[in-house]
Design a protein around this motif. Structure first.
Motif, PDB file in Angstrom:
ATOM      1  N   THR A  65       0.840  -1.195   0.000  1.00 15.68           N
ATOM      2  CA  THR A  65       0.000   0.000   0.000  1.00 15.68           C
ATOM      3  C   THR A  65       0.872   1.241   0.000  1.00 15.68           C
ATOM      4  N   GLN A  66       0.534   2.217  -0.836  1.00 14.39           N
ATOM      5  CA  GLN A  66       1.230   3.498  -0.837  1.00 14.39           C
ATOM      6  C   GLN A  66       0.432   4.504  -0.009  1.00 14.39           C
ATOM      7  N   VAL A  67       1.097   5.147   0.913  1.00 11.37           N
ATOM      8  CA  VAL A  67       0.460   6.127   1.792  1.00 11.37           C
ATOM      9  C   VAL A  67       1.250   7.421   1.724  1.00 11.37           C
ATOM     10  N   THR A  68       0.576   8.544   1.593  1.00  9.95           N
ATOM     11  CA  THR A  68       1.265   9.828   1.538  1.00  9.95           C
ATOM     12  C   THR A  68       1.771  10.207   2.930  1.00  9.95           C
ATOM     13  N   THR A  69       2.824  10.973   2.938  1.00 11.87           N
ATOM     14  CA  THR A  69       3.361  11.419   4.227  1.00 11.87           C
ATOM     15  C   THR A  69       2.364  12.293   4.964  1.00 11.87           C
ATOM     16  N   GLU A  70       1.538  13.020   4.210  1.00 13.76           N
ATOM     17  CA  GLU A  70       0.513  13.849   4.858  1.00 13.76           C
ATOM     18  C   GLU A  70      -0.504  12.975   5.591  1.00 13.76           C
ATOM     19  N   ALA A  71      -0.882  11.840   4.975  1.00 17.12           N
ATOM     20  CA  ALA A  71      -1.841  10.948   5.635  1.00 17.12           C
ATOM     21  C   ALA A  71      -1.252  10.347   6.895  1.00 17.12           C
ATOM     22  N   ILE A  72       0.048  10.017   6.833  1.00 22.46           N
ATOM     23  CA  ILE A  72       0.704   9.435   8.010  1.00 22.46           C
ATOM     24  C   ILE A  72       0.740  10.434   9.155  1.00 22.46           C
ATOM     25  N   ASN A  73       0.988  11.713   8.828  1.00 23.68           N
ATOM     26  CA  ASN A  73       1.108  12.726   9.873  1.00 23.68           C
ATOM     27  C   ASN A  73      -0.235  13.235  10.361  1.00 23.68           C
ATOM     28  N   ASP A  74      -1.313  12.885   9.655  1.00 21.87           N
ATOM     29  CA  ASP A  74      -2.642  13.356  10.043  1.00 21.87           C
ATOM     30  C   ASP A  74      -3.145  12.542  11.223  1.00 21.87           C
ATOM     31  N   SER A  75      -3.458  13.183  12.307  1.00 18.66           N
ATOM     32  CA  SER A  75      -3.890  12.487  13.520  1.00 18.66           C
ATOM     33  C   SER A  75      -5.405  12.470  13.685  1.00 18.66           C
ATOM     34  N   LEU A  76      -6.145  12.864  12.634  1.00 21.83           N
ATOM     35  CA  LEU A  76      -7.599  12.950  12.762  1.00 21.83           C
ATOM     36  C   LEU A  76      -8.280  11.607  12.548  1.00 21.83           C
ATOM     37  N   PHE A  77      -7.571  10.636  11.977  1.00 23.63           N
ATOM     38  CA  PHE A  77      -8.167   9.324  11.760  1.00 23.63           C
ATOM     39  C   PHE A  77      -7.078   8.263  11.850  1.00 23.63           C
ATOM     40  N   SER A  78      -7.510   7.013  11.990  1.00 22.49           N
ATOM     41  CA  SER A  78      -6.576   5.910  12.186  1.00 22.49           C
ATOM     42  C   SER A  78      -6.151   5.346  10.839  1.00 22.49           C
ATOM     43  N   ILE A  79      -5.076   5.886  10.256  1.00 22.68           N
ATOM     44  CA  ILE A  79      -4.611   5.421   8.955  1.00 22.68           C
ATOM     45  C   ILE A  79      -4.117   3.981   9.025  1.00 22.68           C
ATOM     46  N   GLU A  80      -3.520   3.592  10.158  1.00 18.14           N
ATOM     47  CA  GLU A  80      -2.998   2.237  10.251  1.00 18.14           C
ATOM     48  C   GLU A  80      -4.113   1.198  10.231  1.00 18.14           C
ATOM     49  N   GLN A  81      -5.288   1.539  10.793  1.00 19.99           N
ATOM     50  CA  GLN A  81      -6.408   0.606  10.772  1.00 19.99           C
ATOM     51  C   GLN A  81      -6.951   0.443   9.357  1.00 19.99           C
ATOM     52  N   ILE A  82      -6.969   1.528   8.601  1.00 17.90           N
ATOM     53  CA  ILE A  82      -7.432   1.463   7.216  1.00 17.90           C
ATOM     54  C   ILE A  82      -6.501   0.578   6.390  1.00 17.90           C
ATOM     55  N   VAL A  83      -5.195   0.783   6.542  1.00 17.79           N
ATOM     56  CA  VAL A  83      -4.216  -0.010   5.796  1.00 17.79           C
ATOM     57  C   VAL A  83      -4.292  -1.472   6.216  1.00 17.79           C
ATOM     58  N   MET A  84      -4.413  -1.713   7.523  1.00 18.41           N
ATOM     59  CA  MET A  84      -4.490  -3.089   8.014  1.00 18.41           C
ATOM     60  C   MET A  84      -5.689  -3.815   7.422  1.00 18.41           C
ATOM     61  N   ASN A  85      -6.855  -3.168   7.433  1.00 16.05           N
ATOM     62  CA  ASN A  85      -8.061  -3.799   6.898  1.00 16.05           C
ATOM     63  C   ASN A  85      -7.901  -4.105   5.411  1.00 16.05           C
ATOM     64  N   GLN A  86      -7.360  -3.140   4.665  1.00 16.38           N
ATOM     65  CA  GLN A  86      -7.207  -3.325   3.220  1.00 16.38           C
ATOM     66  C   GLN A  86      -6.266  -4.482   2.914  1.00 16.38           C
ATOM     67  N   GLN A  87      -5.132  -4.514   3.589  1.00 13.52           N
ATOM     68  CA  GLN A  87      -4.148  -5.553   3.303  1.00 13.52           C
ATOM     69  C   GLN A  87      -4.610  -6.910   3.794  1.00 13.52           C
ATOM     70  N   ALA A  88      -5.278  -6.968   4.929  1.00  9.72           N
ATOM     71  CA  ALA A  88      -5.792  -8.242   5.432  1.00  9.72           C
ATOM     72  C   ALA A  88      -6.816  -8.829   4.463  1.00  9.72           C
ATOM     73  N   GLU A  89      -7.685  -7.986   3.905  1.00  8.78           N
ATOM     74  CA  GLU A  89      -8.677  -8.469   2.951  1.00  8.78           C
ATOM     75  C   GLU A  89      -8.015  -8.981   1.678  1.00  8.78           C
ATOM     76  N   SER A  90      -6.978  -8.290   1.206  1.00  8.98           N
ATOM     77  CA  SER A  90      -6.277  -8.717  -0.010  1.00  8.98           C
ATOM     78  C   SER A  90      -5.576 -10.054   0.206  1.00  8.98           C
ATOM     79  N   LEU A  91      -4.902 -10.212   1.327  1.00 12.15           N
ATOM     80  CA  LEU A  91      -4.199 -11.456   1.615  1.00 12.15           C
ATOM     81  C   LEU A  91      -5.177 -12.606   1.806  1.00 12.15           C
TER      82      LEU A  91
END
Length: 304
Positions: free
Chosen positions: A102-128
């Motif tokens: 998954t490609q994530v922008t540095t702005e998304a990583i630094n944004d503390s308004l939402f849980s970016i790691e949970q979004i990435v985890m869900n996406q990758q878990a579903e793909s695998l």
């Protein structure tokens, strides 16, 4: 979030707490066990094969399973007893590595308004989960034999439908009943069917009722809402098309098919490949294999 920002280096490995073999290598980096549990819980829920299988975790790819390949013999009354010496075989185990990036922008990583790691985890878990389910169902990559394959030569049941385009519930129950002779009929288990077959099973009858009716106490998010002969029915998007000669459904008794996960999950963080675009590559990998340990508890349903 710290891993995505680079606080913990470029690689993290999540090891499961319970393993079928002891860990001997020293792990220098780890993350909380609950993160591993969350990831695998998503995979198990979205992959019908993982849902109906026994999940094992190993410390290396040197995996050994033993499958009994003989049955009890009988003798005439008054005759001497026949020695019972069970024989065993080693099912083929070939581990493959499944990865999702998954490609994530540095702005998304630094944004503390939402849980970016949970979004990435869900996406990758579903793909695998989807990739593993296809391999373990159709035997397309690393599994010694898929669930949608004929196991009759190893003691399983092959039920061929009368029709070349569909399968009836009566035929599915008849195939299930044939497990009585192998000793697996009384064990719990589940059906996995192709999407085209569930469409047929949900067709309305003459009195406008669906042939296969959902159970009121079940929900899609927890368990299958459908049952045949008291066994849950799971739909696999990766199943075969409803074409002549294809295996479009199977039944598997509990503990007969195993999914072997090796060395937990590995997360890789690559901040360099797309640095000019302001993106970070996040890659998750898991090493697994699907193994048919007891083919005598398996029924394959084939279109006529």
């Amino acid at each position: 979030r710290g891993f995505m920002r680079g606080d913990h280096g470029r690689e993290l490995r999540i090891m499961p707490e319970h393993r079928a073999q002891p860990i001997t290598a020293t792990e220098t980096k780890s993350v909380p066990e609950d993160m591993y549990s969350q990831f695998t819980a998503i995979m198990d829920r979205l992959s019908p094969v993982r849902t109906v299988s026994t999940i094992d975790t190993f410390s290396s790819s040197d995996i050994r399973y033993a499958a009994q390949s003989s049955q009890v013999s009988t003798t005439a009354e008054g005759a001497s007893f026949t020695d019972f010496e069970p024989t065993f075989r080693n099912p083929a185990v070939s581990v493959a590595k499944y990865t999702a990036q998954t490609q994530v922008t540095t702005e998304a990583i630094n944004d503390s308004l939402f849980s970016i790691e949970q979004i990435v985890m869900n996406q990758q878990a579903e793909s695998l989960a989807s990739a593993q389910n296809k391999d373990f169902l159709l035997g397309t990559s690393n599994s010694g034999s898929g669930l949608f394959e004929d196991q009759s030569s190893n003691g399983g049941v092959l039920k061929t439908a009368t029709s070349s385009t569909t399968l009836t519930i009566a035929e599915m129950v008849a195939g299930l009943a044939e497990l009585a002779s192998t000793g697996y009929f009384g064990r719990s288990g589940a059906f996995i069917v192709s999407p085209g077959l569930i469409d047929d099973l949900l067709n309305e009858t003459a009195d406008s009722r669906p042939i296969l009716q959902p159970q009121a106490q079940s929900t899609f998010s927890i368990q299958s809402p459908f049952q045949i002969f008291g066994r849950p029915v799971y739909v696999s998007s990766e199943g075969n098309a409803m074409s002549t000669g294809n295996i479009v459904a199977c039944y598997i008794a509990s503990d007969c098919f195993h999914v072997a996960d090796v060395e937990g999950l590995t997360f890789l963080r690559d901040p360099y490949s797309k640095a000019a675009e302001g993106e970070v590559n996040l890659l998750t990998s898991i090493r697994s294999s699907g193994v048919m340990v007891e083919p005598r508890g398996h029924v394959a349903y084939k279109l006529g």
